[in-house]
Each structure stands twice: as structure tokens, then as C-alpha cells.
Design a protein around this motif. Structure first.
Motif, short mmCIF file in Angstrom:
data_model
loop_
_atom_site.label_atom_id
_atom_site.label_comp_id
_atom_site.label_asym_id
_atom_site.label_seq_id
_atom_site.Cartn_x
_atom_site.Cartn_y
_atom_site.Cartn_z
N GLY A 847 0.79 -1.21 0.00
CA GLY A 847 0.00 0.00 0.00
C GLY A 847 0.83 1.26 0.00
N LYS A 848 0.11 2.38 -0.03
CA LYS A 848 0.75 3.68 -0.04
C LYS A 848 1.17 4.09 1.37
CE LYS A 848 -1.71 5.30 -4.14
NZ LYS A 848 -2.54 6.38 -4.74
N ILE A 849 2.18 4.97 1.41
CA ILE A 849 2.79 5.36 2.69
C ILE A 849 2.60 6.86 2.88
CG2 ILE A 849 4.89 5.41 4.06
CD1 ILE A 849 5.95 3.12 2.34
N LYS A 850 2.20 7.22 4.08
CA LYS A 850 2.14 8.62 4.48
C LYS A 850 3.49 9.01 5.08
CE LYS A 850 -0.10 11.77 7.75
NZ LYS A 850 -1.12 11.89 8.83
N LEU A 851 4.08 10.07 4.56
CA LEU A 851 5.40 10.51 5.03
C LEU A 851 5.23 11.79 5.85
CD1 LEU A 851 8.41 9.74 4.84
CD2 LEU A 851 8.60 11.34 2.92
N ARG A 852 5.66 11.74 7.09
CA ARG A 852 5.58 12.91 7.97
C ARG A 852 6.98 13.46 8.22
NH1 ARG A 852 5.27 14.05 13.74
NH2 ARG A 852 3.98 15.91 14.08
N LEU A 853 7.16 14.76 7.94
CA LEU A 853 8.44 15.42 8.12
C LEU A 853 8.31 16.42 9.25
CD1 LEU A 853 7.94 14.81 4.93
CD2 LEU A 853 9.93 16.26 4.60
N SER A 861 3.14 17.03 6.37
CA SER A 861 2.83 15.65 6.03
C SER A 861 2.59 15.54 4.53
CB SER A 861 1.59 15.16 6.79
OG SER A 861 1.83 15.14 8.18
N LEU A 862 3.13 14.48 3.94
CA LEU A 862 2.86 14.13 2.55
C LEU A 862 1.84 13.01 2.57
CD1 LEU A 862 6.50 14.16 1.08
CD2 LEU A 862 4.84 16.02 1.23
N CYS A 867 1.38 9.79 -2.95
CA CYS A 867 2.33 8.69 -3.02
C CYS A 867 2.03 7.79 -4.23
CB CYS A 867 2.26 7.87 -1.72
SG CYS A 867 3.34 6.43 -1.68
N THR A 868 3.10 7.36 -4.88
CA THR A 868 3.00 6.43 -5.99
C THR A 868 3.92 5.24 -5.72
OG1 THR A 868 2.58 8.24 -7.54
CG2 THR A 868 3.25 6.12 -8.47
N ASN A 885 0.59 22.22 -1.05
CA ASN A 885 1.69 23.15 -1.23
C ASN A 885 3.02 22.41 -1.21
OD1 ASN A 885 -0.07 25.39 -1.26
ND2 ASN A 885 -0.05 25.48 0.99
N LYS A 886 4.00 23.01 -1.83
CA LYS A 886 5.34 22.42 -1.80
C LYS A 886 5.85 22.47 -0.36
CE LYS A 886 9.63 22.43 -4.45
NZ LYS A 886 9.30 21.20 -5.20
#
Length: 1209
Positions: A847-853, A861-862, A867-868, A885-886
Motif C-alpha cells: 500500500g501507499k505510505i504517508k510521510l511525515r516530516l 505531512s505528505l 504517493c506512488t 503546497n510544496k
């Protein structure tokens, strides 16, 4: 300030040289008294027989102390002027040699003695100090007439009568109090009304009695003064009445502005000492009146015992002066030492303010209330009633007019001061006896005088004073101590709970052991007994620290949420030993010690420390010291050059003609705010547009020109804040309602790289029940200011706020012999930006992953929809669109923060997959391709707080870690504040910091990015010095020359790190031709006819861009915008923008959106909704409530012990 310190003009207040306050002065008096009492008790308890020795009878006083006289260099006894001193005036006496009285004497002069013996005996019998034992006697003066007024009291005293009046008046007041209550009760009165009535009547009688006694003392003093003026000399070898006569004539001619420094010092002392019920204090006016100070006596002091001190001074001068200059300074020969006793007493007055103005006094304004909420002004006239003291002067003679080079003075004890306070009404009751005000004023004057009591002194360089030189050309700091805190190992467990390898929340403070206050504090690493900090800091080293034999103290603490922090251990290192080996870094592995002496604590501290002194100026970088920003035609004009003051030696000459060295980017920056002039607030209430009728329609819309008054209710109560690289570094005291406040305050700070450093000075108005608005800001980039010298003192206009004025600021930069790697030369405040369009991970899961910075204070959070997932790779799209937003991560503490990545999978609440990049490894503004390891770790909190990399993760105890993939992207660290830092506003300091940047940004003087470039002038001088083989390459090998040229002259051999050479970046290009050349050629197109006027005008480009021509060239074509202009948000005044603004204003929704986009700029300048005070009060209450809630929610946070903002109060 140390006891032996000498003060000099030009010295400024700072965090180390604080303004003295009454509480500290009283505490020092109590401390000195305890020490003297202990010595007396010890001497009284000593056993054994004492041999009787003849000695001079002296007054036994516990108020006497022995100090080193800074005038004569000899140990002397001094004593604060007290009641005993005044009592001695009732029975004045003279010390006369016994030989002159026909008495037996141990030493006397005789005509048969040789010249040397005669001179010696004359010196040791000269009264009163020094005196040979048994050679003099005190002879009462009694009624002999004398023209010298020794003491400010008459020969006949009426004190018994005054004491009797006070005693009987006190009894009368008590009787009146009881009679009023008794009689009133008999006739049916209520105690609720009778008691206040009795208090008022009794107080009135008591105050009337005090006023009668004071008037009697005034007449008594005046009679004695007239007797002294009319008397003739008898038995007195020297007269000073001629000087008193001269003073009486000159006193009224003195400009009151000469006492401005005295008024400013008293205001500062009182401001630093006010109780809680007083919000502010202002010395509105000071007047010397026409009643002068009287000189009681003068006597010369011998100078023959100063030979050793003069020899030492000669050795010190040889080190800093050339021989010719030294010979010229010492050609004048000896010094002249003088002691002077003085006194002052007010003349009798009839009680009116006009009559009191004949005496010396000042007008005070006390603002009663609560700071920040309300303040009620209470004007008071303070009259100086009495002043008695003794001062010693040391005059350094010179062969050149005015034959006096310098004057050193010191007070021999705290003077006796008596002041009276009267409300500012035509006739008022003297409130001298009310302790709340009178005692406060008297103690304030004594505290200010204590700054110059022996052994302290002040030296006045008359040459510099005549030329008005207050410019500091040398830093107070001798150098810096640079510290790298690496890690701690094996700490003791302080908490009951904790994970494996945890049980303590350590942090480290760096301070000086005797000073105690933390100068630097690391982050808190939670639940870890082996923390890895990897932080650096720099501490200033001054001569005071070396003299006091200070110890560098590294203290480890355990941060607790609900109780006081516990000491885990400490390490100390002697500064005196460290500075003996400058320019070297020492790696330390130190065993932790306990709080008690000789005790030990578990654990070790791994750290590095080194002392780096100031560099010498390179002759190859010397310039003519002229401002390169001026056109060639004006560059030689003397009146347009910076004020450099007087140059006394070669070192000062180099400071004023040599810019900072590119080879040594790090150093000490001294910032001093001297004063502000023409300070006033702008009119934000409007000019009544169409309502101006009855002849007023022809008047100016608002006042213009110079300010017309120095003090009024409409003037601001200004204070200054100093920001260094967008971090709050210093805050001055508040100067109440003044158009020309004088501060003379500043600070010294370590600067990592002068090429990118920016100093921002903000002037604010202290307000009640609203946020302090910005009056104006001054941004100063060091590379723009210091192009031809390392020191500058200039006047700068205040802009970007709600007021006007000009501020005088001094900047001084001195490089130190410290060369840091490029990543260590950046800012602490900035933003981490992604420059690539995607983030790629080689680790994938179902599955897809949520990335938290996240980083220090900010997170993003992305989402999974960005996510691909592909075969073996996961990609997050970060191009930025309407929905997302970027990602940008603003940072406040870059050198102690990482960018931490957390991988969140659907269906899992917690994660154990992380990545991290530490921002201290990045070079400001330099894009970089990142290839980070992806960790699987059992303790994510410990991984995010410790400095863990691929090089050291194998050595981390009590953690299970493995690399399971790679994370790749491209990014950079952008130095400086931007709009994203608004999220860091959590208190008033952070709010004021971001508002200051917004003001600079709105005015177009700051961008969202900070450049790091060497000015072309300095770059050309630097390149010439390298290519011509001068200076550092004079004796270098060819290989070293190539290394210097390839690395921009930077040597990393002594830098921190195992392989610093790999951190060296490339050298960016620069323009070889200086950008300050100007062309005088005129083109034919410059004389085109105007299309709408009948008169021909010559079109000349003066290099000025105003609002309507900013994007239009001379020929009418569109001019290209610079790269930096795209970053500014300031609106233009072209017709198109006006028309679009007009169209949008018709739509309420668009009008609201437009106002919302401009609201922060409007509100900062008190326009829009904030032009009305109730709205500002509401905003103030809202923010204060928000800050209070945040403080409450963070009461249990582990924050460590961060240093406070430096101030002189």
C-alpha cells in the motif's frame, strides 16, 4: 565590573556592565559592614599580651575600609560621609605640627638639616595624611575668623532646640489625634470618619514642624556661608575662597546641557531600581541654579611613591604605541595629584517653585501603575538640600595646549546627600519626610556616586572629549572560547522510570563558575544515559574573567517536569590555563565531578575546546577609509565621511582603514546604540479631509518639519531591540517620553561569518494595554557597511514603522583566529526547502505510505494520495498544486535540529521506520542531492534527538537499528526569516522578532533569502594580496599557494571534524570591476521633447527609482527587474495597479480578501482596524491570553535553562 576597574568615556552599558541599582548598592554596604564587624570581633578576641605602641588617636568606626587609591596608587582608608562627619563640623580643628606649638615631637624640621632630610621630615609631618606618629596635634579653631569653609555647618549649632521642637511636636500630634477622636465620639461621631480626620490634622502639624526646622537650618547655613566669605585668614596657610568666588561667577554661565550625562545616569539608576508600584521614571529637567558648590579645602598629594606604577604603565604603553607617540605622551613629565573637599547646601527659600529654582535640582516624573497596563504621571521637583564629599584628582600634564592630557578622579567614600521632594504645584507641602520618594531619590544619587568611589575611578581623555570622541575602536573581549559538545557517556539514572539505557533527560549548560549564569544551553535529550549532542557554541573572554581566575563550567542537568532540575555532574577548566595556548583545539574526555568539592559522579563528557584570539590586520587590505557607495565627485568630501573620532595608535588606525578579512570570516561584533534624535510619532488619525472649513482648508494637512519640543505627552517612550541574524540579542532600557533619548548601550556577540551577518535594530514605543508598536527599523548588513573599515559610526533614518527619527549606531568587527568548516558558517534561523519535484524511497511496503516530516518547531505531512508505489520504489510528488503546497520546513535552531522523516502505514498506529538529516551538515544556500539511510529502529524518539549517522550508529548502545533502504531527494537550507516563521510566534519576543523582519521586508530592504558574498572592493584587495605573493604567501611553497588560491584562502587544518577538506565548497565568481564606478556620458536620446509640455526638458537618469519609474527605463521602455525584485511584495504606483485596485474595491468579498492580505502590514503601522485604540487593546488582550495558555500547557515541558535576553538593566 570589578573593584579596580577604571571607567572611561565612550564605555557603554551592556549585559556585563549593567546599570547599578539601589538594591545591589545596599547589599554591598551590608556585605562590607559584615566583613568589617567580623574583623573587629576577631581582633577583640585575640589572646596574649599586646605590646603598647604609640599611635595617633583615630576615630573608631566600622564604616572605614582600606582600598587602593587609583590616584596615588597607595593604600588609603576611606569612609562614607555620615553623621559623625557632619558632627565634626560643629567643632572644627586643624592638624598642626607639634613643633609649631612648642610641644614635644618625634619628628620636626630644623635649619641644620640637609635639604633631603628637611624635605623628608616636612613631607611626613604634613597633615593630615601621611603623618608621623606623635608629630601633630589637633587644635580647635573655635572662634578664629577664617576664609575657608571647612564644613557645611555653623560654629554655633541649634540642634538641641530643633530636637526639642521635634519632640514636643510629636507629643502634640499624638495629643491632637486622641483629642479629635475623643471629642468627636462624645458628640456622636463615627470612628470611620474621625480616624482619617485625626490622621490628616496630625500629619499636617508634623509636616509643618518639619518645614519650620528645615527653614531654620537653611538660615543657619546661609549665615555661616556669609561669615566665611567675609572672614580673614588666621593660622591657615592656604585659601580657596578665590576659587569659590570664581565658581559663583561662572556657575550661572554653565550650559545646563553639561549636566545631561548626570541626569541620564540618575534616570538609569532609578529606572533599574523602581519598586513594583512605579512603572517608569523620567528625569525631565535638571538645573544647576545660581547657588554654586563650595570648595572646602585643596591639598596636593605627593607623587614620588608612584615610580613603580609609572614604570608599569610605561611597559604597557610600549606594547600598544610606537616609540615616537610614547615619547610625545610622556614628555609632559609627572602627574599632579590633588585632593578636594566640597560641599553644597541650598539657600533658604519661601517655598515657591520659582524660589526653589535658585538651588540645584531636577524635575522627576514618576509613572505610578502596573507596567504594561496603566501609568499615572506624578511630576515632582527634587531640590538638592545638602551634599558633602571628598574627591581626588590625578592630572596628566602635556606640553601641548591646554597642557592637560587626561584627568582621573575618584571619590573617597560615598558622599552625604540630602534631597527634598516637592509636588509640581505653585506652593506645596514638602514631602521630604515621606520615605517612599525621598529615600528613593537619596539612595539613587548615592548609588550613582558609588560607581566612582575608590578603588573605582573614571579617566577622562580631554583630547578626545574636546573632539567629541565616543567611538569604541576595540572590543572588550580578548577573544572567544569555541566549544564543541560531542556526547556524554554512562550518566547516572535520575528517574525511576525509563526505557533500556534511559532514566534521565540530560542537557548541558555552559557558564563561568563564579558568574553562574548559563551562557549556552543544549537541547534536552529525553530518556537517554548516553546522549550525543554534537553542538557548538562560542563564549566571549574579557579581561575581567581572566583577572577573576574564572573557571569554564560545563554542567550536566536532568530535566524534570514538576520539580527542580537535578545536577548530573560538572566539569571545570581554568581560563588562565586555556588562553596560554591560543589557536589550538583540545579534545577532552572529562570525568564528571559532583557539586561538592572533591566529589565525583558517574559518567564522562566528550568535548573539544580552544581559545582563539583576535587577528592582526593585513596591510594588503588597507584602504583610504572613504565610503565607496558615494559618487566619485563626492567621495573626497570631508563632511560626508564616517566619524572615526581620534586615532591614538597604529591599532586604531588599522581599525578605521582596514575592512574585515575574508581569510577570517568568524569574529567578535560590537554593536552600540548611542542615541536617537528628532524622534516622534506619525499622525495615524487622519487629517479631517472635507471637514476643514473656516479658513482651515488652506492650512497644511498635517505638521511637517523638525520636531518642536523635547518632551511632551505625545512623544514616544522608546526602547531598542538588537537582532543578529534574526535572533533577539539585546534589549535596551526604556527612555520615557523624549524626542532625543540617550542609551549608550550595546552588546558583543560572536559572528560565524561576517559576509552574511545582518544586524537589525528596531525602535519601539512602550505602550500600556497594547503591543509596543515599531517606530522604525534599521537593517545593517556587515558586508555592505564595512567595505573600507572594520568600524563605522553613522546616523541612520528610522523607517517602516509609525514614527520618524534618526539613530546613531556604532559597529565594530574584529576577526578571531578561528576557521570553521563551511557548514558551520551559516545562520541558526532559516528554512529547509525541497528543490526536487519528488522524494523517492527504495523501501516499500504493502500500500501507499504517508510521510511525515518534522524539525524544530515545524512539521508537514505528505499524504497517501501524493504517493506512488512502483516495483521496489515509492515516490511522493512534491511539485505543489492547488491541493498540496510544496513542503517547506522553517527552523529556529538549525545547529541542533534534524529533518526527521516518519513512515506511516495504513492500519498501523505507530511506526518504526525513520530517516533523518542533520541541518548542521548543510551549507547555507547550497543545493545538495541527499541519499539518506532508512532505519528500522526500536526507539524513534531517541533516534530523532541524538546525532546518529551512518558513521556512528554501530556504536550506539541500547538501540536496535538496521538500514533497510535509501531515501533520495534534492534540497537546500535557506538562511533567514520568511513568512513561514509566523508559526513560531509563541510569546512577545518572537512576535516582535517576526514583526521586525516584516517591516524590513515591506520596505524592500530585506529579502526572503540572505546572500553570502564578499564585497568587490575587498575581493579585489584580497586577490591582489594572494597573486602578488604578499602577506600569507610570502614564504609559502608553490603547493600551498595553489591551495590558498583554490580554496579562497581558507585553511581547514585546524577546523573541527575528522576530514574537513571534504566540506570545502567551490568558489563562486565575482565581478572584477567595482560596481561603484559611474559614467558621465550623455546620450542623444536624453534630450527628447516632452509629448505634453511646450517646454523642452532634458531627461537625465540620476539613478533614482521612485514608485512610478521602478520598471520603466529612460527611453520609456520596460526595464528588466532584478532577480531580487521578484521576492518583494511591495506594490507599485503604476496606473494599472491603481485601476485594478479600484475595480476590486467595488466587490466586498474581494475588498475583504485584499484587506486580509495586507492586514499585517497595515496593523503594524496602526492603520486599518488598528488605528483605533480599542481594537489594539482587544488584540493585545487576545494575544496575552493565548500566550498565557501556551505557557500553562508547557509547564511540564523539558526545556532546559536557556539564557535570557541580554539587557543593561
Amino acid at each position: 565590573m570589578t573593584d579596580q576597574e577604571q571607567r572611561a568615556p565612550g564605555g557603554h552599558y551592556s549585559g556585563r556592565n549593567r546599570i547599578p541599582n539601589i538594591q545591589q548598592f545596599v547589599a554591598s554596604l551590608d556585605r562590607d559592614k559584615k566583613e568589617r564587624d567580623a574583623k573587629i570581633d576577631a581582633s577583640g578576641q585575640g589572646g596574649g599580651q599586646k605590646v603598647a605602641q604609640p599611635q595617633v588617636q583615630q576615630k573608631n568606626s566600622t564604616n572605614r575600609k582600606t582600598v587602593t587609591d587609583p590616584v596615588t596608587g597607595k593604600e588609603v582608608e576611606i569612609e562614607d560621609v555620615d553623621i559623625d562627619f557632619e558632627k565634626a563640623a560643629d567643632e572644627p580643628s586643624l592638624s598642626v605640627p607639634n613643633a609649631n606649638l612648642g610641644k614635644d615631637t618625634t619628628v620636626k624640621t630644623d635649619v641644620t638639616q640637609s635639604g633631603e632630610e628637611y624635605k623628608r621630615n616636612q613631607d611626613i609631618t604634613a597633615p593630615p595624611d601621611p603623618v608621623a606618629t606623635g608629630s601633630t596635634s589637633d587644635v580647635p579653631i573655635h572662634g578664629e575668623k577664617t576664609n575657608i569653609l571647612f564644613h557645611p555647618t555653623p560654629s554655633v549649632t541649634y540642634d538641641p532646640m530643633y530636637n526639642m521642637i521635634e519632640k514636643r511636636a510629636t507629643i502634640l500630634c499624638a495629643a491632637v489625634f486622641l483629642v479629635i477622636i475623643s471629642v468627636g465620639k462624645i458628640f456622636g461621631g463615627r470612628l470611620l470618619g474621625l480616624i482619617p480626620l485625626a490622621i490628616c490634622v496630625s500629619s499636617g502639624i508634623f509636616l509643618w514642624m518639619k518645614d519650620v526646622v528645615r527653614q531654620g537650618r537653611d538660615i543657619e547655613w546661609s549665615s555661616e556661608q556669609k561669615r566665611g566669605e567675609m572672614a580673614t585668614a588666621n593660622l591657615i596657610p592656604e585659601s580657596v575662597e578665590w576659587m569659590n568666588t570664581l565658581l559663583g561667577i561662572v556657575w550661572g554661565l554653565i550650559n545646563p546641557e553639561m549636566f545631561a550625562a548626570v541626569a541620564d545616569t540618575l534616570e538609569d539608576v532609578m529606572q533599574a531600581s523602581v519598586p513594583g508600584v512605579i512603572e517608569n521614571v523620567k528625569v525631565a529637567d535638571i538645573s544647576q541654579g545660581n547657588n554654586p558648590i563650595r570648595i572646602l579645602s585643596l591639598r596636593a598629594l605627593p607623587d614620588d611613591h608612584m615610580k613603580d606604577i609609572k614604570d608599569e604603565m610605561h611597559k604597557n604603553n610600549e606594547k600598544i604605541k610606537d616609540p615616537q607617540e610614547l615619547a610625545a605622551d610622556e614628555e609632559g613629565g609627572d602627574y599632579y595629584n590633588l585632593e578636594c573637599s566640597f560641599a553644597y547646601h541650598a539657600k533658604p527659600s519661601n517655598g515657591s517653585v520659582s524660589a526653589k529654582a535658585a538651588n540645584m535640582g531636577m524635575q522627576l516624573v514618576f509613572y505610578l501603575g502596573v507596567k504594561g497596563l496603566f501609568g499615572v504621571p506624578l511630576p515632582i521637583w527634587v531640590e538638592l538640600i545638602g551634599l558633602v564629599g571628598t574627591i581626588r584628582l590625578r592630572l596628566q600634564m602635556s606640553p601641548e595646549p591646554p597642557f592637560l592630557k587626561a584627568v582621573t578622579f575618584t571619590l573617597m567614600g560615598v558622599p552625604k546627600v540630602q534631597a527634598g521632594c516637592t509636588p509640581m504645584i505653585e506652593r506645596g507641602v514638602n514631602i521630604l519626610n515621606l520615605p517612599l520618594i525621598s529615600n528613593f531619590v537619596n539612595w539613587a544619587i548615592k548609588t550613582a556616586a558609588s560607581m566612582y568611589v575608590a578603588p573605582k575611578s573614571m579617566t577622562l581623555d580631554l583630547g578626545k572629549m574636546l573632539q567629541g570622541d565616543d567611538i569604541q575602536k576595540e572590543t572588550n573581549s580578548l577573544g572567544v572560547i569555541f566549544i564543541r559538545i560531542r556526547k556524554a557517556v554512562g550518566l547516572s539514572k535520575q528517574d525511576r522510570r525509563g526505557s533500556n539505557g534511559g532514566g534521565s533527560d540530560p542537557y548541558i549548560t555552559v557558564s563561568f563558575s563564579k558568574f553562574g549564569k548559563p551562557m549556552y544551553c543544549t537541547r534536552v535529550i529525553q530518556d537517554d544515559l548516553n546522549p550525543i549532542f554534537e553542538e557548538t557554541c562560542a563564549l566571549m573572554v574579557t579581561s575581567d574573567l581572566i583577572k577573576a581566575d574564572e573557571q569554564l563550567s560545563m554542567e550536566l542537568w536532568d530535566s524534570d517536569r514538576s520539580s527542580a532540575d537535578d545536577v548530573v555532574g560538572k566539569v571545570e577548566l581554568s581560563l588562565q590555563k586555556l588562553i596560554q595556548h591560543p589557536g589550538k583545539i583540545y579534545q577532552q574526555v572529562s570525568k564528571l565531578k559532583g557539586v561538592k568539592a572533591e566529589s565525583e559522579m558517574p559518567g564522562e563528557l566528550h568535548w573539544e575546546v580552544g581559545f582563539y584570539g583576535k587577528t592582526q590586520f593585513r596591510a594588503a587590505l588597507r584602504t583610504d577609509g572613504k565610503d565607496v557607495n558615494l559618487p566619485k565627485e563626492l567621495r573626497d568630501a570631508k563632511e560626508l565621511q564616517d566619524d572615526k573620532g581620534t586615532v591614538d595608535n597604529a591599532e586604531e588606525d588599522a581599525v578605521t582603514h582596514t575592512p574585515p578579512d575574508p581569510l577570517w570570516p568568524s569574529g567578535i561584533l560590537s554593536i552600540v546604540v548611542h542615541q536617537i534624535v528628532n524622534l516622534e510619532l506619525a499622525n495615524t488619525q487622519g487629517s479631517k479631509g472635507g471637514k476643514r472649513k473656516g479658513g482651515k482648508e488652506y492650512e497644511p494637512a498635517r505638521d511637517a518639519g523638525e520636531i518642536k519640543e523635547e518632551s511632551s505627552k505625545s512623544l514616544p517612550s522608546a526602547y531598542c531591540t538588537i537582532l543578529l541574524n534574526d535572533e533577539l540579542a539585546y534589549k535596551t532600557r526604556t527612555k520615557v517620553v523624549s524626542s532625543k533619548p540617550i542609551y549608550n548601550a550595546g552588546t558583543e556577540r560572536f559572528v560565524r561569518d561576517w559576509k552574511s551577518a545582518v544586524v537589525t535594530i528596531s525602535v519601539r514605543d512602550s505602550r500600556n494595554r497594547e503591543h509596543d508598536p515599531i517606530i522604525g527599523v534599521v537593517p545593517l548588513k556587515l558586508s555592505d557597511i564595512l567595505q573600507t573599515a572594520s568600524q563605522t559610526t553613522r546616523w541612520y533614518p528610522l523607517d517602516g514603522g509609525i514614527g520618524f527619527g534618526r539613530i546613531r549606531v556604532s559597529l565594530l568587527f574584529r576577526s578571531v583566529e578561528l576557521q570553521l568548516p563551511p557548514p558551520q558558517l551559516g545562520w541558526d534561523v532559516g528554512t529547509f526547502e525541497f528543490t526536487s519535484d519528488q522524494i523517492t524511497s527504495t523501501y516499500s511496503d504493502k500500500g501507499k505510505i504517508k510521510l511525515r516530516l518534522r524539525t524544530g518547531g515545524s512539521s508537514v505531512s505528505l499524504k497517501r494520495e501524493q504517493c506512488t508505489v512502483e516495483v521496489g520504489n515509492v515516490t511522493w510528488n512534491i511539485t505543489g498544486d492547488e491541493k498540496h503546497n510544496k513542503p517547506r520546513l522553517p527552523v529556529r535552531y538549525r545547529y541542533r535540529s534534524p529533518v526527521f522523516f516518519e513512515y506511516h502505514f495504513s492500519g498501523k498506529r505507530h511506526t518504526d521506520i525513520f530517516s533523518a538529516v542533520w541541518l548542521q551538515e548543510l551549507v547555507d544556500g547550497e543545493e545538495k542531492d541527499f541519499d539518506l539511510p532508512i532505519w528500522r529502529c526500536n526507539n524513534g524518539m531517541r533516534l530523532s534527538q541524538n546525532y546518529i549517522t551512518e558513521d556512528n550508529f554501530h556504536d550506539i548502545p541500547d538501540m536496535e537499528m538496521e538500514v533497510i533502504g535509501r531515501l533520495r531527494f534534492r534540497g537546500r537550507f535557506k538562511a533567514g526569516t520568511d513568512r513561514d516563521h509566523l508559526r513560531f510566534v509563541t510569546d512577545n519576543d518572537s512576535r516582535e522578532t517576526i514583526e521586525t523582519w516584516e517591516a524590513c521586508f515591506a520596505e524592500g530592504v530585506r529579502h526572503e533569502e540572505v546572500s553570502n558574498e564578499i564585497p568587490p572592493v575587498i575581493q579585489k584587495l584580497h586577490d591582489d594580496s594572494l597573486t602578488q605573493g604578499r602577506d600569507v604567501l610570502a614564504t609559502a611553497s608553490e603547493e600551498d599557494k595553489q591551495r590558498w588560491l583554490a580554496k579562497d584562502g581558507t585553511d581547514w587544518s585546524s577546523a573541527f571534524g575528522s576530514d574537513p577538506a571534504r566540506l570545502t565548497p567551490g568558489v563562486s565568481g565575482y565581478d572584477e570591476e567595482p560596481d561603484y564606478e559611474y559614467s558621465d556620458d550623455d546620450s542623444e536620446d536624453a534630450s527628447a521633447d516632452s509629448p505634453t509640455q511646450g517646454v523642452r526638458h532634458q531627461v537625465t537618469d540620476l539613478g533614482i527609482n521612485d514608485g512610478s519609474t521602478s520598471n520603466v527605463a529612460v527611453d520609456g521602455s520596460s526595464a528588466p527587474r532584478g532577480s531580487g525584485d521578484s521576492e518583494l511584495t511591495t506594490s507599485t504606483t503604476t496606473g494599472s495597479s491603481r485601476s485594478s485596485s479600484t475595480k476590486s474595491s467595488k466587490n466586498p468579498v474581494n475588498q475583504y480578501k485584499e484587506y486580509k492580505s495586507r492586514s499585517r502590514d497595515l496593523h503594524r503601522q496602526q492603520r486599518g482596524l488598528m488605528q483605533w485604540r480599542p481594537m489594539r487593546t482587544m488584540a493585545f488582550a487576545k494575544d496575552e491570553a493565548k500566550y498565557a495558555i501556551r505557557r500553562m500547557t508547557k509547564m511540564g515541558a523539558l526545556d532546559g535553562r536557556q539564557p535570557d535576553v541580554e539587557t543593561e538593566v
